[in-house]
Design a protein around this motif. Sequence first.
Motif, PDB file in Angstrom:
ATOM      1  N   VAL A  39     -30.241  32.672 -55.925  1.00  0.00           N
ATOM      2  CA  VAL A  39     -30.067  31.841 -54.887  1.00  0.00           C
ATOM      3  C   VAL A  39     -30.288  30.952 -54.225  1.00  0.00           C
ATOM      4  O   VAL A  39     -31.230  31.544 -53.402  1.00  0.00           O
ATOM      5  N   GLU A  40     -30.119  30.463 -53.641  1.00  0.00           N
ATOM      6  CA  GLU A  40     -30.653  29.467 -52.347  1.00  0.00           C
ATOM      7  C   GLU A  40     -29.613  29.508 -52.044  1.00  0.00           C
ATOM      8  O   GLU A  40     -28.696  28.640 -51.740  1.00  0.00           O
ATOM      9  N   VAL A  41     -29.628  29.879 -49.821  1.00  0.00           N
ATOM     10  CA  VAL A  41     -29.350  30.853 -49.497  1.00  0.00           C
ATOM     11  C   VAL A  41     -29.572  29.573 -47.998  1.00  0.00           C
ATOM     12  O   VAL A  41     -30.168  30.156 -47.353  1.00  0.00           O
ATOM     13  N   GLY A  42     -28.565  29.124 -47.534  1.00  0.00           N
ATOM     14  CA  GLY A  42     -28.685  27.814 -46.442  1.00  0.00           C
ATOM     15  C   GLY A  42     -28.309  28.458 -45.644  1.00  0.00           C
ATOM     16  O   GLY A  42     -28.622  27.997 -44.330  1.00  0.00           O
ATOM     17  N   SER A  43     -27.447  29.215 -45.200  1.00  0.00           N
ATOM     18  CA  SER A  43     -26.560  29.389 -43.557  1.00  0.00           C
ATOM     19  C   SER A  43     -27.253  29.895 -43.028  1.00  0.00           C
ATOM     20  O   SER A  43     -26.918  29.607 -42.236  1.00  0.00           O
ATOM     21  N   THR A  44     -28.054  31.177 -43.224  1.00  0.00           N
ATOM     22  CA  THR A  44     -29.607  31.106 -42.505  1.00  0.00           C
ATOM     23  C   THR A  44     -30.614  30.525 -41.212  1.00  0.00           C
ATOM     24  O   THR A  44     -31.017  30.689 -40.443  1.00  0.00           O
ATOM     25  N   PHE A  45     -30.297  29.020 -42.135  1.00  0.00           N
ATOM     26  CA  PHE A  45     -31.083  28.252 -41.729  1.00  0.00           C
ATOM     27  C   PHE A  45     -30.204  27.268 -40.387  1.00  0.00           C
ATOM     28  O   PHE A  45     -30.254  26.914 -39.399  1.00  0.00           O
ATOM     29  N   TYR A  46     -28.766  27.260 -40.837  1.00  0.00           N
ATOM     30  CA  TYR A  46     -27.738  27.331 -40.083  1.00  0.00           C
ATOM     31  C   TYR A  46     -27.169  28.026 -38.815  1.00  0.00           C
ATOM     32  O   TYR A  46     -27.355  27.518 -37.407  1.00  0.00           O
ATOM     33  N   GLN A  73     -33.175  26.997 -38.746  1.00  0.00           N
ATOM     34  CA  GLN A  73     -33.499  25.700 -38.180  1.00  0.00           C
ATOM     35  C   GLN A  73     -34.588  25.994 -36.881  1.00  0.00           C
ATOM     36  O   GLN A  73     -34.841  24.940 -36.362  1.00  0.00           O
ATOM     37  N   THR A  74     -33.781  26.605 -35.434  1.00  0.00           N
ATOM     38  CA  THR A  74     -34.682  26.839 -34.922  1.00  0.00           C
ATOM     39  C   THR A  74     -36.038  26.915 -34.548  1.00  0.00           C
ATOM     40  O   THR A  74     -37.190  26.784 -33.762  1.00  0.00           O
ATOM     41  N   VAL A  75     -36.420  27.008 -36.083  1.00  0.00           N
ATOM     42  CA  VAL A  75     -37.831  27.676 -36.245  1.00  0.00           C
ATOM     43  C   VAL A  75     -38.587  26.335 -36.956  1.00  0.00           C
ATOM     44  O   VAL A  75     -39.717  25.891 -36.774  1.00  0.00           O
ATOM     45  N   THR A  76     -37.717  25.376 -37.609  1.00  0.00           N
ATOM     46  CA  THR A  76     -38.514  24.663 -38.241  1.00  0.00           C
ATOM     47  C   THR A  76     -38.398  23.386 -37.936  1.00  0.00           C
ATOM     48  O   THR A  76     -38.829  22.649 -37.319  1.00  0.00           O
ATOM     49  N   HIS A  77     -36.136  22.907 -37.563  1.00  0.00           N
ATOM     50  CA  HIS A  77     -36.618  21.491 -37.478  1.00  0.00           C
ATOM     51  C   HIS A  77     -36.848  21.712 -35.930  1.00  0.00           C
ATOM     52  O   HIS A  77     -36.807  20.125 -35.036  1.00  0.00           O
ATOM     53  N   LEU A  79     -39.792  23.132 -34.685  1.00  0.00           N
ATOM     54  CA  LEU A  79     -40.798  23.236 -34.105  1.00  0.00           C
ATOM     55  C   LEU A  79     -41.380  22.029 -33.244  1.00  0.00           C
ATOM     56  O   LEU A  79     -41.735  23.062 -32.423  1.00  0.00           O
ATOM     57  N   LEU A  80     -41.564  21.229 -32.852  1.00  0.00           N
ATOM     58  CA  LEU A  80     -42.487  20.964 -31.874  1.00  0.00           C
ATOM     59  C   LEU A  80     -41.520  20.349 -31.284  1.00  0.00           C
ATOM     60  O   LEU A  80     -42.589  20.181 -29.934  1.00  0.00           O
ATOM     61  N   GLU A  81     -39.982  20.786 -30.493  1.00  0.00           N
ATOM     62  CA  GLU A  81     -39.740  20.289 -29.648  1.00  0.00           C
ATOM     63  C   GLU A  81     -39.734  21.818 -28.006  1.00  0.00           C
ATOM     64  O   GLU A  81     -40.069  21.528 -27.290  1.00  0.00           O
ATOM     65  N   ARG A  82     -39.612  22.629 -29.578  1.00  0.00           N
ATOM     66  CA  ARG A  82     -39.299  24.441 -28.583  1.00  0.00           C
ATOM     67  C   ARG A  82     -40.708  24.658 -28.151  1.00  0.00           C
ATOM     68  O   ARG A  82     -41.703  25.349 -28.699  1.00  0.00           O
ATOM     69  N   PRO A  83     -40.874  25.625 -26.947  1.00  0.00           N
ATOM     70  CA  PRO A  83     -42.093  26.440 -26.619  1.00  0.00           C
ATOM     71  C   PRO A  83     -42.809  27.000 -28.415  1.00  0.00           C
ATOM     72  O   PRO A  83     -41.438  27.367 -28.291  1.00  0.00           O
ATOM     73  N   TRP A  84     -43.519  26.836 -27.920  1.00  0.00           N
ATOM     74  CA  TRP A  84     -44.098  28.291 -29.396  1.00  0.00           C
ATOM     75  C   TRP A  84     -43.692  29.214 -29.389  1.00  0.00           C
ATOM     76  O   TRP A  84     -43.298  29.717 -30.280  1.00  0.00           O
ATOM     77  N   ARG A  85     -43.878  29.681 -28.067  1.00  0.00           N
ATOM     78  CA  ARG A  85     -43.623  31.408 -27.682  1.00  0.00           C
ATOM     79  C   ARG A  85     -41.339  31.575 -28.167  1.00  0.00           C
ATOM     80  O   ARG A  85     -41.795  32.531 -29.289  1.00  0.00           O
ATOM     81  N   ASP A  86     -41.381  30.784 -27.948  1.00  0.00           N
ATOM     82  CA  ASP A  86     -39.823  31.386 -28.560  1.00  0.00           C
ATOM     83  C   ASP A  86     -39.529  30.073 -29.957  1.00  0.00           C
ATOM     84  O   ASP A  86     -38.678  31.209 -30.763  1.00  0.00           O
ATOM     85  N   VAL A  87     -39.982  30.252 -30.822  1.00  0.00           N
ATOM     86  CA  VAL A  87     -40.766  30.257 -31.844  1.00  0.00           C
ATOM     87  C   VAL A  87     -40.869  31.056 -32.962  1.00  0.00           C
ATOM     88  O   VAL A  87     -40.002  30.978 -33.737  1.00  0.00           O
ATOM     89  N   GLN A  88     -42.055  32.292 -32.068  1.00  0.00           N
ATOM     90  CA  GLN A  88     -42.285  32.830 -33.434  1.00  0.00           C
ATOM     91  C   GLN A  88     -41.737  33.174 -32.760  1.00  0.00           C
ATOM     92  O   GLN A  88     -41.529  34.401 -33.565  1.00  0.00           O
ATOM     93  N   GLN A  89     -40.884  33.925 -31.939  1.00  0.00           N
ATOM     94  CA  GLN A  89     -39.793  35.040 -31.173  1.00  0.00           C
ATOM     95  C   GLN A  89     -38.943  34.419 -32.312  1.00  0.00           C
ATOM     96  O   GLN A  89     -37.776  35.889 -32.988  1.00  0.00           O
ATOM     97  N   TRP A  91     -38.687  33.521 -35.703  1.00  0.00           N
ATOM     98  CA  TRP A  91     -39.423  33.724 -36.821  1.00  0.00           C
ATOM     99  C   TRP A  91     -39.787  35.222 -37.157  1.00  0.00           C
ATOM    100  O   TRP A  91     -39.539  36.061 -37.570  1.00  0.00           O
ATOM    101  N   LEU A  92     -39.766  36.063 -35.847  1.00  0.00           N
ATOM    102  CA  LEU A  92     -39.953  37.064 -36.250  1.00  0.00           C
ATOM    103  C   LEU A  92     -38.892  37.935 -35.609  1.00  0.00           C
ATOM    104  O   LEU A  92     -38.715  38.659 -36.923  1.00  0.00           O
TER     105      LEU A  92
END
Length: 286
Positions: A39-46, A73-77, A79-89, A91-92
């Motif tokens: 199953v494709e789970v989209g809830s973790t995106f939101y 979406q904080t990682v993907t959508h 990606l370009l507007e947030r500080p890279w360190r925040d995106v990495q955190q 994602w981890l």
Amino acid sequence: MIRYGMAQWQHPAWVNWLYPASLPAAERIGRYSQVFSTVEVGSTFYTKVDDAQLLRWYESVGEDFKFSFKAPQTVTHRLLERPWRDVQQDWLAFMLSLQPLQTKLGPIMLQFPAICDERALARILALCDMWTLSAPLSVEVRNLAYFDKSEVESRFLSALSVRGVNRVVMDSRPVFSTDAYCESLVDAQKKKPRVPCHPVATAGHPVVRFIGHPDLPRNEVWLDQWAAKLSQWLSEGLLPSVFVHSSDNIAAPTLAGQLDEKVRALTPNDQSALALPQSQEQASLW
């Protein structure tokens, strides 16, 4: 084998077909998992899904079932507007939340919006390089630069291949094949990306997202094409995951069943991973 799944595990139109009306909503995922293998789970995106909820889902399905979660979406959508360190955190943290579920994880999806053009490629690949889980990773891009059949797409595909990361193949051709003459098509054409369909496998677990037309016979030509491609991938030893949508998702299970029949006609020695109830009347006897 091919893993077939939907973009959700319950729908009002599936009552008394995929599961009986008497089955509590919280238990429908278990019944769904007896029919589909992923199953494709989209809830973790939101949103951040509670760890206890993730574990309940995990415990509700059999050992061979696979969840394909979407990255936040904080990682993907963003990606370009947030500080890279925040995106990495983020994602981890997402990877950490999935660690207890690893035995039942299918390809995890990084789904990037159209705003992420070729300038985002370095960050996209950096996220891929951070992946530490045993489950496959897949990437979906929606900017047309990645479909140019030239330098950008070649560089993108090569980079995914080197990393063993799968490209998500979006096939939205069916829902854009006619004017939007009904509400579900209006909604689908508004929300689904209109991108070329390039069925290229860059790693061992290719991911297909097929968006079917509500006029079911109209899908035949694309289902035939996918049956041929999936049969080819099987012969090459690949393990595809196919997530079937329709404009309102009511007919998505039916489309998955039709695709499976076409694949089995081409590869009779392969065991089907799909066990769709033959009729709503039969299912209502459960």
